[in-house]
Design an enzyme around this catalytic site. Structure first.
Site, PDB file in Angstrom:
ATOM      1  N   GLY B 148     -30.851   9.624-117.184  1.00  8.91           N
ATOM      2  CA  GLY B 148     -29.426   9.770-116.908  1.00  8.91           C
ATOM      3  C   GLY B 148     -28.908   8.579-116.126  1.00  8.91           C
ATOM      4  O   GLY B 148     -29.681   7.792-115.563  1.00  8.91           O
ATOM      5  N   CYS B 149     -27.616   8.459-116.077  1.00 10.86           N
ATOM      6  CA  CYS B 149     -26.993   7.307-115.430  1.00 10.86           C
ATOM      7  C   CYS B 149     -27.166   7.358-113.913  1.00 10.86           C
ATOM      8  O   CYS B 149     -27.623   6.391-113.295  1.00 10.86           O
ATOM      9  CB  CYS B 149     -25.526   7.209-115.811  1.00 10.86           C
ATOM     10  SG  CYS B 149     -24.606   8.757-115.689  1.00 10.86           S
ATOM     11  N   TYR B 150     -26.811   8.480-113.292  1.00 11.17           N
ATOM     12  CA  TYR B 150     -27.008   8.597-111.842  1.00 11.17           C
ATOM     13  C   TYR B 150     -28.489   8.420-111.477  1.00 11.17           C
ATOM     14  O   TYR B 150     -28.817   7.648-110.558  1.00 11.17           O
ATOM     15  CB  TYR B 150     -26.499   9.944-111.337  1.00 11.17           C
ATOM     16  CG  TYR B 150     -24.999  10.102-111.264  1.00 11.17           C
ATOM     17  CD1 TYR B 150     -24.215   9.236-110.517  1.00 11.17           C
ATOM     18  CD2 TYR B 150     -24.361  11.141-111.941  1.00 11.17           C
ATOM     19  CE1 TYR B 150     -22.829   9.408-110.436  1.00 11.17           C
ATOM     20  CE2 TYR B 150     -22.975  11.317-111.860  1.00 11.17           C
ATOM     21  CZ  TYR B 150     -22.218  10.442-111.105  1.00 11.17           C
ATOM     22  OH  TYR B 150     -20.859  10.614-111.025  1.00 11.17           O
TER      23      TYR B 150
END
Lengths: 346, 346, 346, 346
Positions: B148-150
């Protein structure tokens, strides 16, 4: 593989050149200059370049630069360019000049809109670098005058109509809108975030913008007769992009389909002009960071006017991308080399 | 040269994959799918692709897709991914899955934050695709769970400190900020321009965001012991970018210079992690459209806390760029192939 | 009806004062000053004022100004304020000072973060103008030190918890985000539109921002013991607004409902603090141009931390709106007079 | 003091009405409606209103609404308005209708651009509510048709020239640019933040926008003869604001000073029209949230064209502010009551 220099690298067209050239397989950037920031790394000014282009900015000493480059991009303000370009030419270097200094054929006209020209004898030698219109001449040029951003969008937008004599040239109105990077990177209150954000305004109203003589020169050449236009630039709260909405009265009845066919035929084989299907119109968002010029064609049946909407990224097709395209032509590389990056969306 | 398919191409990670793959010299995209837009050209949805990628979107029929691709990117919402990935695997295809479905090792944990997992037996086989941490395993994987990005920004930001056991893991607070593209392309009032523009807000406050188990899984593995964090995401009025500001209490006295050295050593040779010099901090503006993770290191002497600031483009290093990086590793291409594009600035 | 002067009217807090005062029924602005723009109309600098406030900017001559005003707003940079405030006080004028010069009680602390104080004897006399905390003292003050924008959001956000002794004061981390107007109106490259737009960054990382002593002074007073915090400011691509996300470890178990009740009770009767219901969190978009401070309360059960999210408009409740609120208190007007304008949304 | 209802309060013109009316000393809002959100508080939809306007949204039952209001603002989509307005009129209520339903005098024309009109007999009775042009008639109206946003900016921009017969009416081109709030608050992909941000586009190209008949009706009336124009709207990445750049060929030689004098005289005494001095041009940023229309006048000596640049806030002077101005006139209040708020800048 060639060595190139970017003279005047500390502005937005400078960093855009370096971004594009970083992915160009036939180019090595050997030298970057900036009078204000000499001694600093270019990647300190533009951290986007960090780790990939960390050259130290130098002072603008033409001879020392010419020793290390076969082609020089001059990304300087007008006047500053004509102070150094003659030296590069004498040293047998090729030059793609992004300033306004060599775009006008007529020194008097340059003098009227800018200031007295310092080397008018070079104006005849410089080739106006709009590849879609003047590719063959560019290929043989030593000095390419890279077009302005507004002129690129408007000239590509009108070329087919003018070339075929389909519009009344006395009726042309170009209402153009630019992102803020067109104003450059100098510290002025007018360009502060809070002055620009969430606002929209016109500027240079009333036929006073310096891109006018350049636009009219190109349109006149395409039309084969003098063209005088009304041109109003506007400032859009966005980083990049120019969209020009150009109006003219048609001399004969045409349908929108006729217009699309005219443009599709005219730009057949052109890799960077995309003529949109009938009923579709461009957005600067779809050309962001790319070298495309997207053109949409509207027809106002009620008034007999054609409306040409053309969109470019002012820093790419409107400046540094087109400069690389011109370099490719001048150097005999495939014209799209290093320029195949698609628009960053969103 | 390999053929790939992009399953779920009508979202922002889809178009970003296509943008990147267009410039990848070893890849041909042969198939794009979208349930909602099947039958349309992908370039009608995303005119930035026009003229370069005009494939017609197809329905998601795994077998027919697998016939035309050696590797499949699944850019689907969670759940939709686990409905098709097993078929691709059975057909001996490689899969880089951009959804959350194969990121967690523990099916129960997945069930707790999402819903019951449909093929938990694959969780052990999937490799979490953060190349800087787990490159060797990725190289041998058939199924890569793209992070995921986070989690990407926070895990890369804390890895050196955790690996060396330098922080009190009970004190970690990650305050993260994302551009709006992270919310996807579905038509919701909350994501309308006028709802988002010129505003800033927190969401998912109080330890409820679904990226938490993924982050804690990775941090725990790096620390060699269970890590529980406080994580608060925020929405920034910008298209792209994640910046995470992560706080933790140091277990021993360190200087900022020590920290920079620690990170520089840890990430030596990593092409996509840029550790900034002491006193410099990243901006999402400098990684826009690029595959970099920029990391800046601060030290609050007064409180004994380290502050790690890490920035990525959520669609590139936080999704599609990292997916291509994983594809490169899996396929034995140079890891940076097609990923050398620098940030678009401005 | 009173006459007031705005000293230092050419910045963003100046124009915001004039915008608010234009609709204030008990105030006439008789004098505006600006060293840089003396002789120009204020409405030439800020055309939003045109036709309603066209005063000519004057040089800063305290005696001449004092002749025409009963209360003076000093919207000057720090240091410039302490050069003139003593004169106004001697002339028996009331002063609401928007600079940092009189906010700290301790001249040594001021000297440490700014420079040696020129009139430390006034520090004891100045009242820190956060009405929700110190209304009675403000009412009797001749000199009100108007709080900083970050301190306002953080202090209002933590006051109930500190006052009741519910958090471990050694665990406070304030991660704050500000719109660009907080950086003022001076022409710097860093604040240009293209440098800021579509990007997000931290600055002043590591406990070095000058608002820290002010925040800690107020938090310590509320807690009844010394408080040291970690504070990291960030820059959001928007004109106005501050959102602070503040973390602290609870000393006893509480539910989110407990927290909401605590805050609702604490701020009962306060017209400008809006405590949001459980599960709701503020956005700067909803306080834009208004004098509200919106507060949302989160609880991370997994870590035992409370997360307070508070939002203000940095130019209104964070500066000029609060200054008018203080003026209202000092002058005995209803506290909300001229401040009832709701947020401009969208 | 009167009671008013806002029918269709859940859109952007609805919340703008409530924002303005909150500070109006002669108005109490007693009722707000929304079919989609009935039962919710209006402040749940628009938290900017929280604590000041927390009315519960009701279903649209005209009789029950009329019982509680002397004047009704109908902020509905076209067609929905003409379904309820007749009932309000029968019940002797005054109506300010913000939809397009009663703006055109000619039912056939309405049918051509919209759909068959349901109560054409009311068209003769409705007064087009542009106070600067038709104040006396508005004062006596029971039904005011509040003008569209584009028409307001263009009509005010051309009125002096048309009234004096100074331009060739066959040459009028209006190139208009609007902020995104003009597109309303419905959940469409086209209006998502990431689709709009950092982009600029034209739409409704070719004389197809529904505001055209309204503009031409008003311009024709001013000119005393039929006027047909070219009109192209554009979308600007900003919340609020319309700027129209209108071109026309002058019938006689005039200087820019002549133009400014003409407009200054024409709009003498008008509180909400600000004619800018020669050489100055408006920005939407300076009218944000205010009821002003700012007009700048340019002259292109080279082509004999006048360029009128007019700026309004589309939600204020272009919708809800003008609606309140009309209410003031209809109710005999001072025309500027509640409308003195200056533009929020920055």
């Amino acid at each position: 593989m060639i060595n190139v220099a970017v003279v005047g690298a500390s502005g937005y067209t400078g960093v855009e050149l370096l971004r594009i050239l970083h992915c160009h397989p036939e180019v090595a950037v050997t030298c970057v200059t900036s009078e204000q920031s000499a001694g600093k790394r270019i990647s300190d000014l533009f951290p986007s370049l960090r780790g990939r282009c960390d050259l130290v900015l130098e002072n603008l000493e033409p001879v020392r630069i010419a020793e290390r480059a076969e082609l020089i991009f001059t990304a300087l303000p007008h006047k500053a360019a004509m102070e150094v370009v003659p030296t590069f030419l004498k040293l047998k270097k090729k030059v793609v000049d992004l300033s306004a200094d060599y775009r006008l054929h007529d020194a008097a006209e340059y003098g009227k809109w800018y200031e007295p020209h310092m080397n008018p004898e070079l104006l005849g030698q410089a080739v106006y670098g709009l590849p879609e219109i003047r590719r063959a001449k560019i290929a043989k040029a030593q000095l390419v005058a890279n077009p302005g951003c507004y002129p690129t969008s408007i000239t590509l937008g009108l070329a087919p109509l003018l070339k075929k004599g389909l519009i009344d040239v006395s009726t042309i109105i170009a209402d153009a809108k630019s992102g803020v990077s067109g104003a450059g990177r100098s510290a002025k209150v007018d360009n502060l975030y809070c002055e620009v954000n969430d606002g929209f305004k016109a500027y240079g109203v009333g036929g006073v913008h310096r891109h006018i003589p350049e636009i009219e020169q190109e349109l006149s050449e395409l039309a084969g007769k003098p063209v005088v236009i009304s041109f109003t630039p506007h400032l859009v709260p966005m980083d990049r992009g120019i969209l020009s909405t150009t109006y003219a009265t048609l001399l004969k009845k045409m349908t929108a389909a006729d217009l699309v066919k005219l443009y599709t035929d005219f730009y057949k084989g052109e890799g960077f002009v995309r003529v949109l299907p009938e009923g579709q119109f461009p957005s600067t968002a779809y050309v962001r960071g790319s070298n495309f010029c997207d053109i949409g064609l509207g027809l106002d049946q009620r008034t007999g006017r054609v409306i040409v909407v053309s969109a470019i990224d002012n820093l790419t097709k409107g400046a540094s991308g087109q400069a690389v395209q011109n370099m490719n032509i001048v150097c005999g590389f495939p014209e799209n080399l290093g320029l195949e990056g698609l628009g960053l969306f969103p």
